[in-house]
Design a protein around this motif. Structure first.
Motif, mmCIF file in Angstrom:
data_model
loop_
_atom_site.group_PDB
_atom_site.id
_atom_site.type_symbol
_atom_site.label_atom_id
_atom_site.label_comp_id
_atom_site.label_asym_id
_atom_site.label_seq_id
_atom_site.Cartn_x
_atom_site.Cartn_y
_atom_site.Cartn_z
ATOM 1 N N PRO A 152 0.834 -1.208 0.000
ATOM 2 C CA PRO A 152 0.000 0.000 0.000
ATOM 3 C C PRO A 152 0.869 1.258 0.000
ATOM 4 O O PRO A 152 1.936 1.286 0.596
ATOM 5 C CB PRO A 152 -0.806 -0.114 1.299
ATOM 6 C CG PRO A 152 -0.125 -1.139 2.122
ATOM 7 C CD PRO A 152 0.724 -1.978 1.214
ATOM 8 N N GLY A 158 -7.631 6.353 -2.118
ATOM 9 C CA GLY A 158 -8.219 5.011 -2.126
ATOM 10 C C GLY A 158 -8.577 4.556 -3.523
ATOM 11 O O GLY A 158 -8.615 3.363 -3.807
ATOM 12 N N GLU A 200 -6.417 -11.468 0.679
ATOM 13 C CA GLU A 200 -6.229 -10.501 1.763
ATOM 14 C C GLU A 200 -5.807 -9.134 1.228
ATOM 15 O O GLU A 200 -6.246 -8.102 1.725
ATOM 16 C CB GLU A 200 -5.211 -11.030 2.771
ATOM 17 C CG GLU A 200 -5.761 -12.180 3.597
ATOM 18 C CD GLU A 200 -4.696 -12.896 4.407
ATOM 19 O OE1 GLU A 200 -3.581 -12.358 4.575
ATOM 20 O OE2 GLU A 200 -4.984 -14.020 4.858
ATOM 21 N N HIS A 201 -4.974 -9.125 0.190
ATOM 22 C CA HIS A 201 -4.576 -7.863 -0.440
ATOM 23 C C HIS A 201 -5.803 -7.152 -1.015
ATOM 24 O O HIS A 201 -5.978 -5.943 -0.802
ATOM 25 C CB HIS A 201 -3.555 -8.132 -1.551
ATOM 26 C CG HIS A 201 -3.272 -6.934 -2.394
ATOM 27 N ND1 HIS A 201 -2.546 -5.863 -1.943
ATOM 28 C CD2 HIS A 201 -3.631 -6.632 -3.659
ATOM 29 C CE1 HIS A 201 -2.464 -4.955 -2.896
ATOM 30 N NE2 HIS A 201 -3.120 -5.393 -3.952
ATOM 31 N N ILE A 253 -8.959 -7.497 -0.178
ATOM 32 C CA ILE A 253 -9.833 -7.044 0.915
ATOM 33 C C ILE A 253 -9.296 -5.754 1.519
ATOM 34 O O ILE A 253 -10.043 -4.782 1.697
ATOM 35 C CB ILE A 253 -9.969 -8.147 1.989
ATOM 36 C CG1 ILE A 253 -10.798 -9.315 1.442
ATOM 37 C CG2 ILE A 253 -10.585 -7.588 3.270
ATOM 38 C CD1 ILE A 253 -10.769 -10.559 2.323
ATOM 39 N N ALA A 254 -8.010 -5.721 1.826
ATOM 40 C CA ALA A 254 -7.418 -4.526 2.431
ATOM 41 C C ALA A 254 -7.519 -3.327 1.492
ATOM 42 O O ALA A 254 -7.821 -2.207 1.936
ATOM 43 C CB ALA A 254 -5.957 -4.792 2.793
ATOM 44 N N MET A 255 -7.313 -3.553 0.213
ATOM 45 C CA MET A 255 -7.382 -2.468 -0.762
ATOM 46 C C MET A 255 -8.803 -1.902 -0.839
ATOM 47 O O MET A 255 -8.998 -0.686 -0.831
ATOM 48 C CB MET A 255 -6.937 -3.000 -2.131
ATOM 49 C CG MET A 255 -6.860 -1.972 -3.215
ATOM 50 S SD MET A 255 -6.201 -2.673 -4.758
ATOM 51 C CE MET A 255 -7.294 -4.064 -5.033
ATOM 52 N N GLU A 289 -11.199 -2.229 1.468
ATOM 53 C CA GLU A 289 -11.538 -1.596 2.751
ATOM 54 C C GLU A 289 -10.962 -0.186 2.848
ATOM 55 O O GLU A 289 -11.636 0.735 3.312
ATOM 56 C CB GLU A 289 -11.048 -2.457 3.919
ATOM 57 C CG GLU A 289 -11.886 -3.694 4.125
ATOM 58 C CD GLU A 289 -11.339 -4.638 5.185
ATOM 59 O OE1 GLU A 289 -10.140 -4.523 5.561
ATOM 60 O OE2 GLU A 289 -12.107 -5.507 5.637
ATOM 61 N N ALA A 290 -9.731 0.010 2.387
ATOM 62 C CA ALA A 290 -9.127 1.344 2.403
ATOM 63 C C ALA A 290 -9.891 2.281 1.471
ATOM 64 O O ALA A 290 -10.133 3.448 1.810
ATOM 65 C CB ALA A 290 -7.661 1.262 1.993
ATOM 66 N N PRO A 345 -16.052 -6.644 0.886
ATOM 67 C CA PRO A 345 -14.898 -6.514 -0.012
ATOM 68 C C PRO A 345 -14.630 -7.769 -0.855
ATOM 69 O O PRO A 345 -14.241 -7.656 -2.017
ATOM 70 C CB PRO A 345 -13.729 -6.240 0.937
ATOM 71 C CG PRO A 345 -14.372 -5.594 2.123
ATOM 72 C CD PRO A 345 -15.706 -6.279 2.257
ATOM 73 N N THR A 346 -14.856 -8.951 -0.284
ATOM 74 C CA THR A 346 -14.622 -10.168 -1.068
ATOM 75 C C THR A 346 -15.583 -10.244 -2.247
ATOM 76 O O THR A 346 -15.192 -10.661 -3.338
ATOM 77 C CB THR A 346 -14.771 -11.437 -0.202
ATOM 78 O OG1 THR A 346 -16.037 -11.413 0.452
ATOM 79 C CG2 THR A 346 -13.667 -11.540 0.824
#
Length: 189
Positions: free
Chosen positions: A72, A78, A126-127, A129-131, A133-134, A146-147
């Motif tokens: 990130p 975002g 996981e990448h 999802i985090a992207m 979510e941000a 996110p998924t």
């Protein structure tokens, strides 16, 4: 040591080529012949055909993770990482038709359990999802799991490009941008 890795990679590459050509009907003997190794050698690296198919799937996923998972950037909005990801995923799927076919085939393969798929894809998922979510926290991506959002984007790209390959041999810069814009428009807040 390099010889071992080379032989294992040759086996995985041969299995991938044969799966693209023939599906899972390819035999271990045919894979060994394609890899130019003795059939018994396959079993030194993979104890079953299922393990070999899982190895092929893992290799494709590792390559995808190497290409698409980026650290990130706290300075970016975002929106930027998501749009860059969409464009990179389009490129990844389009640039190698055989890999796209292989990935599509393996993604719908009964030999790969959901548990195995989750394990193999964990860093990649996981990448994503985090992207998302941000991007949601920044207010640029719509609310939702996110998924589901990432699955929609990746599935839209794979299916669009799959259909495109059936009718055209190229993906123009304009068409590539259209696919990216449609994906972004579908998930933007």
């Amino acid at each position: 040591m390099d010889i071992v890795l080379d032989k294992r990679e040759r086996i995985l590459a041969a299995a991938a080529r044969l799966i693209v050509r023939n599906g899972l009907q390819c035999s271990m003997a045919a894979i060994a012949e394609e890899a130019n190794v003795a059939t018994g050698s396959l079993y030194n690296y993979f104890d079953s055909k299922e393990a070999l198919v899982l190895g092929v799937y893992t290799r494709v996923t590792e390559l995808m993770t190497e290409r698409l998972v980026t650290p990130p950037d706290p300075a970016s909005s975002g929106e930027e990482p998501v749009q860059r990801y969409i464009e990179s995923y389009i490129d990844f799927i389009w640039e190698d038709a055989d890999r796209a076919v292989l990935f599509d085939y393996l993604d719908n393969n009964p030999l790969i359990t959901l548990s195995d798929a989750r394990t193999i894809f964990s860093a990649f998922v996981e990448h994503g999802i985090a992207m998302v979510e941000a991007a949601q926290a920044a207010g640029v991506v719509r609310a939702g799991p996110p998924t589901m959002i990432m699955s929609f984007v990746r599935g839209s790209i794979r299916n669009t490009l799959k259909r495109r390959r059936m009718t055209e041999t190229t993906l123009s810069a304009t068409d590539r941008q259209l696919v990216a814009a449609m994906c972004w428009a579908a998930i933007a807040a």
